[in-house]
Scaffold this motif. Structure first.
Motif, PDB file in Angstrom:
ATOM      1  N   MET A   1      13.413  55.320  40.029  1.00 28.93           N
ATOM      2  CA  MET A   1      12.391  55.108  38.997  1.00 28.93           C
ATOM      3  C   MET A   1      11.265  56.139  39.166  1.00 28.93           C
ATOM      4  SD  MET A   1      10.313  51.606  38.142  1.00 28.93           S
ATOM      5  CE  MET A   1       9.864  51.360  39.829  1.00 28.93           C
ATOM      6  N   GLN A   2      10.854  56.702  38.031  1.00 23.54           N
ATOM      7  CA  GLN A   2       9.757  57.670  38.102  1.00 23.54           C
ATOM      8  C   GLN A   2       8.433  56.931  38.334  1.00 23.54           C
ATOM      9  OE1 GLN A   2       9.686  60.362  34.782  1.00 23.54           O
ATOM     10  NE2 GLN A   2       7.592  61.018  35.211  1.00 23.54           N
ATOM     11  N   ARG A   3       7.655  57.389  39.306  1.00 22.40           N
ATOM     12  CA  ARG A   3       6.368  56.732  39.547  1.00 22.40           C
ATOM     13  C   ARG A   3       5.273  57.450  38.762  1.00 22.40           C
ATOM     14  NH1 ARG A   3       4.991  55.268  45.539  1.00 22.40           N
ATOM     15  NH2 ARG A   3       4.945  57.526  45.822  1.00 22.40           N
ATOM     16  N   VAL A   4       4.367  56.656  38.198  1.00 24.51           N
ATOM     17  CA  VAL A   4       3.297  57.243  37.385  1.00 24.51           C
ATOM     18  C   VAL A   4       1.953  56.869  37.999  1.00 24.51           C
ATOM     19  CG1 VAL A   4       2.218  57.225  35.104  1.00 24.51           C
ATOM     20  CG2 VAL A   4       4.711  57.125  35.303  1.00 24.51           C
ATOM     21  N   TYR A   5       1.176  57.876  38.355  1.00 20.32           N
ATOM     22  CA  TYR A   5      -0.116  57.603  38.986  1.00 20.32           C
ATOM     23  C   TYR A   5      -1.248  57.798  37.977  1.00 20.32           C
ATOM     24  CZ  TYR A   5      -3.895  57.489  42.345  1.00 20.32           C
ATOM     25  OH  TYR A   5      -5.036  57.153  43.025  1.00 20.32           O
ATOM     26  N   LEU A   6      -1.871  56.692  37.601  1.00 20.55           N
ATOM     27  CA  LEU A   6      -2.986  56.762  36.640  1.00 20.55           C
ATOM     28  C   LEU A   6      -4.202  56.054  37.227  1.00 20.55           C
ATOM     29  CD1 LEU A   6      -0.977  56.060  33.355  1.00 20.55           C
ATOM     30  CD2 LEU A   6      -2.008  58.239  34.043  1.00 20.55           C
ATOM     31  N   ASP A   7      -4.495  56.359  38.475  1.00 20.35           N
ATOM     32  CA  ASP A   7      -5.615  55.711  39.153  1.00 20.35           C
ATOM     33  C   ASP A   7      -6.485  56.747  39.882  1.00 20.35           C
ATOM     34  OD1 ASP A   7      -7.163  53.549  39.769  1.00 20.35           O
ATOM     35  OD2 ASP A   7      -5.902  52.817  41.399  1.00 20.35           O
ATOM     36  N   ASN A   8      -6.739  57.844  39.174  1.00 17.99           N
ATOM     37  CA  ASN A   8      -7.468  58.953  39.810  1.00 17.99           C
ATOM     38  C   ASN A   8      -8.953  58.672  40.028  1.00 17.99           C
ATOM     39  OD1 ASN A   8      -5.522  61.399  40.048  1.00 17.99           O
ATOM     40  ND2 ASN A   8      -5.030  60.405  38.109  1.00 17.99           N
ATOM     41  N   ALA A   9      -9.481  57.617  39.395  1.00 18.31           N
ATOM     42  CA  ALA A   9     -10.880  57.269  39.682  1.00 18.31           C
ATOM     43  C   ALA A   9     -10.973  56.552  41.029  1.00 18.31           C
ATOM     44  CB  ALA A   9     -11.456  56.398  38.570  1.00 18.31           C
ATOM     45  N   ALA A  10      -9.842  55.975  41.473  1.00 19.44           N
ATOM     46  CA  ALA A  10      -9.824  55.343  42.804  1.00 19.44           C
ATOM     47  C   ALA A  10      -9.694  56.426  43.864  1.00 19.44           C
ATOM     48  CB  ALA A  10      -8.668  54.355  42.904  1.00 19.44           C
ATOM     49  N   THR A  11      -8.724  57.286  43.677  1.00 19.47           N
ATOM     50  CA  THR A  11      -8.611  58.465  44.546  1.00 19.47           C
ATOM     51  C   THR A  11      -7.646  59.447  43.915  1.00 19.47           C
ATOM     52  OG1 THR A  11      -8.438  59.190  46.858  1.00 19.47           O
ATOM     53  CG2 THR A  11      -6.665  57.785  46.052  1.00 19.47           C
ATOM     54  N   THR A  12      -7.679  60.678  44.412  1.00 15.01           N
ATOM     55  CA  THR A  12      -6.826  61.729  43.850  1.00 15.01           C
ATOM     56  C   THR A  12      -5.903  62.283  44.931  1.00 15.01           C
ATOM     57  OG1 THR A  12      -8.560  63.306  44.389  1.00 15.01           O
ATOM     58  CG2 THR A  12      -8.517  62.492  42.113  1.00 15.01           C
ATOM     59  N   ALA A  13      -4.836  62.923  44.484  1.00 13.17           N
ATOM     60  CA  ALA A  13      -3.932  63.580  45.445  1.00 13.17           C
ATOM     61  C   ALA A  13      -4.620  64.824  45.995  1.00 13.17           C
ATOM     62  CB  ALA A  13      -2.642  63.973  44.727  1.00 13.17           C
ATOM     63  N   ILE A  14      -4.531  65.011  47.276  1.00 13.93           N
ATOM     64  CA  ILE A  14      -5.146  66.212  47.865  1.00 13.93           C
ATOM     65  C   ILE A  14      -4.362  67.452  47.420  1.00 13.93           C
ATOM     66  CG2 ILE A  14      -3.858  66.041  50.038  1.00 13.93           C
ATOM     67  CD1 ILE A  14      -6.522  66.870  51.456  1.00 13.93           C
ATOM     68  N   GLU A 316       3.222  47.588  37.863  1.00 10.99           N
ATOM     69  CA  GLU A 316       3.721  48.013  39.178  1.00 10.99           C
ATOM     70  C   GLU A 316       5.252  48.011  39.196  1.00 10.99           C
ATOM     71  OE1 GLU A 316       1.673  47.668  42.628  1.00 10.99           O
ATOM     72  OE2 GLU A 316       3.356  48.993  43.105  1.00 10.99           O
ATOM     73  N   LEU A 317       5.836  46.967  38.600  1.00 16.09           N
ATOM     74  CA  LEU A 317       7.301  46.885  38.553  1.00 16.09           C
ATOM     75  C   LEU A 317       7.894  48.055  37.762  1.00 16.09           C
ATOM     76  CD1 LEU A 317       7.967  43.073  37.976  1.00 16.09           C
ATOM     77  CD2 LEU A 317       8.460  44.432  40.024  1.00 16.09           C
ATOM     78  N   ALA A 318       7.106  48.552  36.803  1.00 18.60           N
ATOM     79  CA  ALA A 318       7.573  49.694  36.006  1.00 18.60           C
ATOM     80  C   ALA A 318       7.190  51.024  36.677  1.00 18.60           C
ATOM     81  CB  ALA A 318       6.977  49.617  34.606  1.00 18.60           C
ATOM     82  N   GLY A 319       6.637  50.936  37.871  1.00 19.88           N
ATOM     83  CA  GLY A 319       6.307  52.154  38.627  1.00 19.88           C
ATOM     84  C   GLY A 319       4.983  52.778  38.251  1.00 19.88           C
ATOM     85  N   ILE A 320       4.134  52.011  37.549  1.00 14.18           N
ATOM     86  CA  ILE A 320       2.876  52.586  37.060  1.00 14.18           C
ATOM     87  C   ILE A 320       1.687  52.061  37.867  1.00 14.18           C
ATOM     88  CG2 ILE A 320       1.376  52.844  35.036  1.00 14.18           C
ATOM     89  CD1 ILE A 320       3.934  52.095  33.357  1.00 14.18           C
ATOM     90  N   ALA A 321       0.891  52.968  38.382  1.00 15.93           N
ATOM     91  CA  ALA A 321      -0.297  52.577  39.153  1.00 15.93           C
ATOM     92  C   ALA A 321      -1.542  52.773  38.302  1.00 15.93           C
ATOM     93  CB  ALA A 321      -0.400  53.424  40.418  1.00 15.93           C
ATOM     94  N   VAL A 322      -2.201  51.665  37.979  1.00 15.79           N
ATOM     95  CA  VAL A 322      -3.488  51.719  37.269  1.00 15.79           C
ATOM     96  C   VAL A 322      -4.414  50.794  38.032  1.00 15.79           C
ATOM     97  CG1 VAL A 322      -2.451  52.075  35.000  1.00 15.79           C
ATOM     98  CG2 VAL A 322      -2.943  49.767  35.770  1.00 15.79           C
ATOM     99  N   SER A 323      -5.575  50.534  37.475  1.00 11.31           N
ATOM    100  CA  SER A 323      -6.402  49.543  38.141  1.00 11.31           C
ATOM    101  C   SER A 323      -6.992  48.602  37.116  1.00 11.31           C
ATOM    102  CB  SER A 323      -7.444  50.263  38.991  1.00 11.31           C
ATOM    103  OG  SER A 323      -8.705  49.931  38.588  1.00 11.31           O
ATOM    104  N   GLN A 324      -7.219  47.387  37.554  1.00 16.59           N
ATOM    105  CA  GLN A 324      -7.882  46.409  36.681  1.00 16.59           C
ATOM    106  C   GLN A 324      -9.310  46.351  37.159  1.00 16.59           C
ATOM    107  OE1 GLN A 324      -4.610  43.376  37.157  1.00 16.59           O
ATOM    108  NE2 GLN A 324      -5.659  42.660  35.338  1.00 16.59           N
TER     109      GLN A 324
END
Ligand code: PLP
Length: 386
Positions: A1-14, A316-324
């Motif tokens: 499953m492709q993971r999608v990171y949409l939580d860059n206000a929490a932290t970013t990839a170095i 999360e089950l769909a591989g998507i990281a966001v924040s509430q």
């Protein structure tokens, strides 16, 4: 499953360039910056070069930049020192600040018996500027105004230049938490006229564990951490040399590529808004988040027109990281103070807030995956309500 990171206000990839620079320092420069021999001097030189670079990029002097471990430490140091050392007895702030400001202020309110005024928040998530101006004009108590530049949950931008001017005219100190805006905008701290600001490297594709605080030369704050007297006495402890080098490099990259990043991320944000409106009737946006100019362009605070307390897990089950909500502190999915400030309990029962935050690496494909997943979740709620 492709993971999608949409939580860059929490932290970013170095960024790899930052890792390379830091690895080089880790391998080759291990002296203690306080040692007077050549190994120490090499490490010290790297710190001072980084400080000079950061100061230049923000149009302030090196003497006004102090390295810390993170945004939380920077904000704590500034606020607590204003009360402990600069005779501040009144703080004007809001309920919408980051937890590190909220908790520092609460602690001072309890222990140092500081008067705290929390500004009215308007329906659009902005502060009441008229109320603020009125309050600042009352100079009976030495006052610190602490207001974040961009809200980390809904993205509303504060007019810090305007507030700094009023504060200056009324002998009032002004701290702005710039953790979400340094490296996202071309900030000129001198021109903005603030007394204090803060930065955290991990929000701008730098390392975790490195940040700085800016304190205008005329303001003489004192340390929270004492010991060997590093950072010109403000922050003792052997310096995080490679973290500081990584912080400087990440700021360089962010600002060198700023125009390209802004236009890419704005396009992604607009695409997300348009696609959401098409896919989910009744979707709306919290605060001024939909406005690309009046809110942080890298963040979109979505108001889904149904209540779903499990949405974090479903995504999360769909591989998507966001924040509430803000969620960059505890990870707990409870109603945030920001949402409960903006909405009534009844309104909260009929909505789900979702914060998605982008980076220069976010693609339209990432957004398509988010939208199709949200569309399925929305359809399930429609069926339930039919
Ligand atoms: N201030 C704001 C506005 C933030 O978004 C954050 C990050 O969560 C902080 C302060 C704290 O920064 P750090 O994670 O570096 O302690």
């Amino acid at each position: 499953m492709q993971r999608v990171y949409l939580d860059n206000a929490a932290t970013t990839a170095i960024r790899p360039e930052v890792v390379d620079e830091m690895a080089n320092v880790m391998k080759n420069v291990y002296g203690n910056p306080s040692s007077t021999h050549v190994f120490g001097r090499e490490a010290k030189a790297l710190i001072e070069l980084s400080r000079k670079n950061i100061a230049q990029r923000l149009n302030v002097t090196s003497a006004e930049i102090y390295f810390t471990s993170c945004g939380t430490e920077s904000n704590n140091t500034i606020i607590r020192s204003c009360v402990n050392d600069l005779d501040v007895t009144r703080i004007i702030t809001t309920d919408l600040e980051h937890k590190c400001v909220l908790e520092s202020v609460k602690d001072l309110e309890k222990r140092a018996k500081v008067d705290v005024i929390r500004l009215n928040i308007l329906k659009d998530g902005n502060i009441d500027y008229d109320q603020l101006e009125e309050l600042i004009k009352d100079q009976s108590k030495k006052t610190l105004v602490s207001l974040m530049h961009a809200n980390n949950e809904i993205g509303n931008l504060t007019d810090v230049k305007h507030i700094a001017k009023i504060c200056q005219e009324n002998n009032t100190l002004f701290h702005t938490d710039t953790v979400q805006t340094v490296g996202h905008y071309d900030l000129d701290l001198k021109d903005l006229g603030v007394d204090f600001a803060s930065c955290s490297a991990h929000k701008i594709h730098g390392p975790k564990g490195a940040g700085f605080l800016y304190a205008k030369k005329a303001t003489h704050i004192k340390p929270l951490i004492s010991g060997g007297g590093q950072e010109r006495g403000l922050r003792s402890g052997t310096e995080n040399v490679y973290g500081i080098v990584g912080l400087s490099k990440s700021l360089d990259l962010a600002l060198d590529e700023l125009d390209a990043h802004i236009s890419h991320i704005k396009e992604i944000k607009q695409y997300t808004i348009d696609q959401l409106k098409e896919a989910i009737p009744g979707v709306a946006f919290n605060g001024l988040s939909e406005d690309l100019e009046k809110s942080l362009y890298a963040l979109l605070s979505i108001k889904l027109p149904f209540h779903d307390s499990l949405i974090g897990f479903e995504l999360e089950l769909a591989g998507i990281a966001v924040s509430q909500g803000s969620a960059c502190s505890s990870g707990a999915a409870k109603v945030s103070l920001v949402m409960s400030t903006l909405y009534t309990d009844e309104e909260i029962d009929q909505m789900t807030p979702l914060r998605v935050s982008f980076s220069y690496e976010t693609t339209k494909e990432d957004i398509d995956i988010l939208i199709s997943t949200l569309k399925k979740i929305a359809a399930k709620h429609q069926l339930q309500n039919a």
